[in-house]
Design an enzyme around this catalytic site. Structure first.
Site, PDB file in Angstrom:
ATOM      1  N   ASP A   1      16.198 -18.522  25.814  1.00  0.00           N
ATOM      2  CA  ASP A   1      16.811 -18.541  24.508  1.00  0.00           C
ATOM      3  C   ASP A   1      16.415 -17.609  23.517  1.00  0.00           C
ATOM      4  O   ASP A   1      17.178 -17.222  22.805  1.00  0.00           O
ATOM      5  CB  ASP A   1      16.449 -20.131  23.825  1.00  0.00           C
ATOM      6  CG  ASP A   1      17.160 -20.518  22.832  1.00  0.00           C
ATOM      7  OD1 ASP A   1      18.411 -20.378  22.745  1.00  0.00           O
ATOM      8  OD2 ASP A   1      16.556 -20.814  21.589  1.00  0.00           O
TER       9      ASP A   1
ATOM     10  N   LYS B   1       8.766 -23.392  19.599  1.00  0.00           N
ATOM     11  CA  LYS B   1       9.650 -24.164  18.593  1.00  0.00           C
ATOM     12  C   LYS B   1       8.245 -25.275  18.297  1.00  0.00           C
ATOM     13  O   LYS B   1       7.336 -25.563  19.109  1.00  0.00           O
ATOM     14  CB  LYS B   1      10.584 -25.201  19.249  1.00  0.00           C
ATOM     15  CG  LYS B   1      11.813 -24.027  19.579  1.00  0.00           C
ATOM     16  CD  LYS B   1      12.876 -24.776  19.505  1.00  0.00           C
ATOM     17  CE  LYS B   1      14.264 -23.759  19.858  1.00  0.00           C
ATOM     18  NZ  LYS B   1      14.863 -23.259  18.674  1.00  0.00           N
TER      19      LYS B   1
ATOM     20  N   ARG C   1      41.226 -27.343  21.924  1.00  0.00           N
ATOM     21  CA  ARG C   1      41.875 -28.236  22.708  1.00  0.00           C
ATOM     22  C   ARG C   1      42.456 -29.524  21.742  1.00  0.00           C
ATOM     23  O   ARG C   1      43.639 -29.797  21.924  1.00  0.00           O
ATOM     24  CB  ARG C   1      40.986 -28.945  23.574  1.00  0.00           C
ATOM     25  CG  ARG C   1      40.060 -27.857  24.655  1.00  0.00           C
ATOM     26  CD  ARG C   1      39.826 -28.818  25.636  1.00  0.00           C
ATOM     27  NE  ARG C   1      39.523 -27.908  26.955  1.00  0.00           N
ATOM     28  CZ  ARG C   1      38.535 -27.225  27.072  1.00  0.00           C
ATOM     29  NH1 ARG C   1      37.098 -27.560  26.428  1.00  0.00           N
ATOM     30  NH2 ARG C   1      38.227 -26.711  28.231  1.00  0.00           N
TER      31      ARG C   1
ATOM     32  N   LYS D   1      20.148  -9.102  10.883  1.00  0.00           N
ATOM     33  CA  LYS D   1      19.321  -9.326   9.777  1.00  0.00           C
ATOM     34  C   LYS D   1      18.905  -8.063   9.349  1.00  0.00           C
ATOM     35  O   LYS D   1      18.693  -6.979   9.928  1.00  0.00           O
ATOM     36  CB  LYS D   1      18.008 -10.026  10.556  1.00  0.00           C
ATOM     37  CG  LYS D   1      18.401 -11.265  10.852  1.00  0.00           C
ATOM     38  CD  LYS D   1      17.098 -12.177  11.446  1.00  0.00           C
ATOM     39  CE  LYS D   1      17.363 -13.407  12.070  1.00  0.00           C
ATOM     40  NZ  LYS D   1      17.467 -14.610  11.344  1.00  0.00           N
TER      41      LYS D   1
ATOM     42  N   LYS E   1      25.496 -14.915  22.815  1.00  0.00           N
ATOM     43  CA  LYS E   1      24.570 -15.292  23.739  1.00  0.00           C
ATOM     44  C   LYS E   1      24.648 -17.008  24.210  1.00  0.00           C
ATOM     45  O   LYS E   1      25.173 -17.652  23.212  1.00  0.00           O
ATOM     46  CB  LYS E   1      23.019 -15.128  23.623  1.00  0.00           C
ATOM     47  CG  LYS E   1      22.408 -15.954  22.376  1.00  0.00           C
ATOM     48  CD  LYS E   1      20.811 -15.751  22.035  1.00  0.00           C
ATOM     49  CE  LYS E   1      20.089 -16.904  22.442  1.00  0.00           C
ATOM     50  NZ  LYS E   1      20.299 -17.796  21.657  1.00  0.00           N
TER      51      LYS E   1
ATOM     52  N   HIS F   1      16.153 -11.916  21.299  1.00  0.00           N
ATOM     53  CA  HIS F   1      15.803 -11.681  19.954  1.00  0.00           C
ATOM     54  C   HIS F   1      14.756 -11.001  20.336  1.00  0.00           C
ATOM     55  O   HIS F   1      14.462  -9.823  19.304  1.00  0.00           O
ATOM     56  CB  HIS F   1      15.834 -12.781  19.031  1.00  0.00           C
ATOM     57  CG  HIS F   1      16.994 -13.552  19.072  1.00  0.00           C
ATOM     58  ND1 HIS F   1      18.170 -13.303  19.226  1.00  0.00           N
ATOM     59  CD2 HIS F   1      16.904 -15.291  18.929  1.00  0.00           C
ATOM     60  CE1 HIS F   1      18.993 -14.234  18.858  1.00  0.00           C
ATOM     61  NE2 HIS F   1      18.298 -15.531  18.966  1.00  0.00           N
TER      62      HIS F   1
ATOM     63  N   GLU G   1       8.917 -20.936  15.073  1.00  0.00           N
ATOM     64  CA  GLU G   1       9.920 -21.737  14.435  1.00  0.00           C
ATOM     65  C   GLU G   1       9.188 -22.962  14.293  1.00  0.00           C
ATOM     66  O   GLU G   1       8.418 -23.774  14.951  1.00  0.00           O
ATOM     67  CB  GLU G   1      11.118 -22.052  15.288  1.00  0.00           C
ATOM     68  CG  GLU G   1      11.780 -20.640  15.362  1.00  0.00           C
ATOM     69  CD  GLU G   1      12.983 -21.195  16.177  1.00  0.00           C
ATOM     70  OE1 GLU G   1      14.235 -21.151  15.509  1.00  0.00           O
ATOM     71  OE2 GLU G   1      13.130 -21.187  17.604  1.00  0.00           O
TER      72      GLU G   1
ATOM     73  N   ASP H   1      23.804 -10.359  19.053  1.00  0.00           N
ATOM     74  CA  ASP H   1      22.397 -10.933  18.974  1.00  0.00           C
ATOM     75  C   ASP H   1      22.317 -11.075  17.582  1.00  0.00           C
ATOM     76  O   ASP H   1      22.059 -10.180  16.954  1.00  0.00           O
ATOM     77  CB  ASP H   1      21.622 -10.022  19.754  1.00  0.00           C
ATOM     78  CG  ASP H   1      20.030 -10.497  19.635  1.00  0.00           C
ATOM     79  OD1 ASP H   1      19.894 -11.264  18.565  1.00  0.00           O
ATOM     80  OD2 ASP H   1      19.190 -10.521  20.529  1.00  0.00           O
ATOM     81  N   HIS H   2      22.182 -12.321  17.006  1.00  0.00           N
ATOM     82  CA  HIS H   2      22.387 -12.198  15.597  1.00  0.00           C
ATOM     83  C   HIS H   2      21.204 -11.734  14.990  1.00  0.00           C
ATOM     84  O   HIS H   2      21.299 -11.470  13.541  1.00  0.00           O
ATOM     85  CB  HIS H   2      22.523 -13.600  15.036  1.00  0.00           C
ATOM     86  CG  HIS H   2      21.351 -14.564  14.957  1.00  0.00           C
ATOM     87  ND1 HIS H   2      21.191 -15.264  16.092  1.00  0.00           N
ATOM     88  CD2 HIS H   2      20.657 -15.155  14.100  1.00  0.00           C
ATOM     89  CE1 HIS H   2      20.088 -15.994  15.742  1.00  0.00           C
ATOM     90  NE2 HIS H   2      19.551 -15.766  14.380  1.00  0.00           N
TER      91      HIS H   2
HETATM   92  C1  BG6 Z   1      19.261 -18.928  18.420  1.00  0.00           C
HETATM   93  C2  BG6 Z   1      18.446 -19.920  19.424  1.00  0.00           C
HETATM   94  O1  BG6 Z   1      19.799 -17.735  18.998  1.00  0.00           O
HETATM   95  O2  BG6 Z   1      18.128 -18.346  17.454  1.00  0.00           O
HETATM   96  C3  BG6 Z   1      17.918 -21.109  18.410  1.00  0.00           C
HETATM   97  O3  BG6 Z   1      19.352 -20.300  19.976  1.00  0.00           O
HETATM   98  C4  BG6 Z   1      16.927 -20.376  17.453  1.00  0.00           C
HETATM   99  O4  BG6 Z   1      17.165 -21.807  19.521  1.00  0.00           O
HETATM  100  C5  BG6 Z   1      17.435 -19.436  16.395  1.00  0.00           C
HETATM  101  O5  BG6 Z   1      16.333 -21.538  16.614  1.00  0.00           O
HETATM  102  C6  BG6 Z   1      16.650 -18.723  15.576  1.00  0.00           C
HETATM  103  O6  BG6 Z   1      17.568 -17.932  14.696  1.00  0.00           O
HETATM  104  P1  BG6 Z   1      16.817 -17.857  13.191  1.00  0.00           P
HETATM  105  O7  BG6 Z   1      17.991 -16.834  12.744  1.00  0.00           O
HETATM  106  O8  BG6 Z   1      16.808 -19.152  12.728  1.00  0.00           O
HETATM  107  O9  BG6 Z   1      15.464 -17.210  13.572  1.00  0.00           O
END
Ligand code: BG6
Length: 511
Positions: free
Chosen positions: A243, A348, A50, A190, A156, A248, A224, A185-186
């Site tokens: 989340d 967390k 934007r 990995k 997501k 994941h 984390e 989904d990242h």
């Molecule tokens: C994200 C979450 O999808 O994954 C975050 O929204 C989280 O809250 C993160 O911290 C963790 O990813 P990674 O790759 O650091 O384990």
């Protein structure tokens, strides 16, 4: 993709091109790909957003991002300048048809200049509120029509519950065929997550043991140390279950529990994962406390610093009831897994960053050793460590040297960094490369996303209906609320994450 493996001309459109995800993840990953694997010479990034900006201003900012986040460190000026020529900025509102017709014209112009048809990838790096809008306009502008050449990528959260996920999937399906939709989904990008398939199905050794006859229970931990960082506004509406668990942890769970695939075809693998979710014993709303535990961190000491409680974080409501820790106990009602609990937990501000799967094998059926030989005896355990340490540790019993038969637990270890001299690409590099190759193996299909939501709905509803009475119920720097022990069957325990000492040896951290 051309038959020789070279990518065909591609226009990579990023909605939210001036935003954080583009800066932090997407452009650094594209730049790294250009340095590592090489992008097609006929390649363009069109960043749509934007704000008023220009190619020059945007390129300057993205350069900073690359210098910050590229896995190769600060970029070489010539390499960046060369790459930057491919980046263009287009100002436009996401809810105006004109933005999309202008985009179509820009793509057509590039194709004309290249004298080639190009793949068009539309990446939604916007706030989720735009996820329902952009596909509609892409459809209206005719940009979604070509099934082989147009793709859409969505991050997501895909909905915030089953109903909204279904609604979003139908909006996507109204303009795009499922084969054109790439849900990221990242975790699936990995290396260590992909290795779960290699480990299980490329070795004849473990698969015969991978069932209820030999496995006592499985734990999946994603711990984390970070808090909500700058994302308090988003996180406070999501919480740990939405989340992390819905995506994941569910992906890890499916990869550990799925049946062997027949081929490496994207849909074959995704079918096997969905089968797992369909076989999970539904959690009953009235028994949620027996299957799920939630927590929220209060202030506490972590890495010798005093951390604020969750409700003191920026963007978080002072009386927030959002969970920052979630644990689940799941059972899979099929022949392979009947009766084996799967314990999942994530949180967390835990004491240590660690994502790992632990497979706890059953005790031997008969213990022939004298009682004093087996003091400290432990059944075998396999740890698949996703991050930060990338590797696999198998714990088993060995004879302690000396005249007497004495057993001691020992470890056999595999580390990526020792066994391979190739660095692991960032998950986004892998995923963006796969989108460009039209390979959907590592992406979530609509039915899997919905099955994951379906599984969690009773927990979400029960938690929503009853306010937690004890929040905050764990201090930052501890392993979560005490109640989490109550999920475990007698004799089961949460493993303490593996820790690498300076000597390069893995030890178990004392609780
Ligand atoms: C994200 C979450 O999808 O994954 C975050 O929204 C989280 O809250 C993160 O911290 C963790 O990813 P990674 O790759 O650091 O384990």
């Amino acid at each position: 993709m051309k038959s020789d493996g070279e990518l065909e001309p591609t226009v990579f459109v990023i909605f939210g091109g001036a935003g954080d995800l583009t800066w932090r993840k997407l452009v650094p990953a594209l730049f790294d790909l250009s340095q590592d694997r090489g992008l097609p010479s006929r390649f363009a990034v069109i960043a749509v957003d934007r704000a008023k900006s220009s190619d020059i201003v945007l390129r300057r900012r993205l350069h900073e991002g690359v210098n910050h986040f590229s896995r190769f460190g600060k970029s070489n000026a010539a390499a960046w300048n060369q790459f930057a020529l491919h980046i263009h900025y287009q100002q436009g509102k996401f809810e105006t048809l004109h933005t999309y017709t202008a985009l179509g014209a820009q793509c057509a112009k590039l194709e004309k200049a290249w004298a080639a048809k190009a793949h068009r990838i539309f990446y939604m790096a916007t706030p989720p509120s735009m996820f329902g809008e952009i596909p509609k306009y892409l459809g209206k502008a005719g940009l979604a029509r070509d099934r082989d050449w147009a793709r859409i990528v969505i991050e997501k959260p895909i909905g915030c519950d089953l109903e909204s996920a279904r609604a979003l999937n139908s909006i996507l399906a109204a303009s795009f065929d499922e084969s054109q939709i790439y849900r990221i989904d990242h975790y699936l990008g990995k290396e260590t997550v992909q290795n779960l398939l290699a480990f299980r199905f490329a070795n004849p050794l473990f698969e015969p043991l991978w069932n209820r006859r030999y496995i006592d229970y499985v734990t999946i931990t994603v711990a984390e140390t970070v808090g909500v960082e700058h994302r308090g506004g988003y996180y406070d509406h999501a919480g740990a279950l939405r989340d992390m668990v819905q995506n994941h942890l569910t992906q890890l769970f499916c990869l550990v529990a799925m049946e062997p695939m027949v081929s490496f075809d994207a849909d074959e693998i995704r079918n096997k994962k969905v089968d797992v979710l369909h076989a999970v014993r539904p959690i009953q709303r009235d028994t949620v406390p027996k299957s799920a535990v939630r927590g929220q961190y209060g202030s506490g000491d972590l890495n010798r610093k005093t951390m604020p409680g969750y409700c003191e974080e920026d963007g978080v409501a002072r009386d927030s009831q959002t969970e920052t820790f979630a644990a689940l106990k799941l059972f899979i009602d099929n022949w392979r897994w009947q009766g084996v609990p799967f314990y999942l937990r994530t949180g967390k501000r835990l004491p240590q960053q660690a994502s790992e799967v632990a497979i706890q094998f059953l005790a031997v059926p008969h213990q022939p050793f004298p009682p004093d030989a087996s003091l400290g005896w432990q059944p075998s355990r396999l740890i698949l460590s996703i991050q930060p340490e990338e590797g696999i540790v198998l714990g088993f019993q060995a004879k302690y040297p000396g005249p007497r038969m004495q057993l001691r637990p020992v470890d056999m270890r595999f580390y990526y960094r020792e066994s391979f001299d190739a660095p692991s690409p960032d998950a986004y590099e892998t995923l963006l490369w796969d989108v460009m190759k039209s390979d959907a193996t590592l992406f979530m299909r609509a039915d899997q996303v919905e099955a994951a939501w379906q599984l969690l709905m009773p927990v979400l509803e029960a938690w929503q209906a009853t306010a937690p009475s004890d929040f905050p119920n764990y201090a930052a720097g501890t392993w979560g609320p005490e109640d989490v022990q109550g999920l475990l069957a007698p004799g089961h325990r949460w493993p303490l994450p593996t820790e690498l000492t300076t000597a390069g040896m893995v030890t178990r951290k004392k609780s």
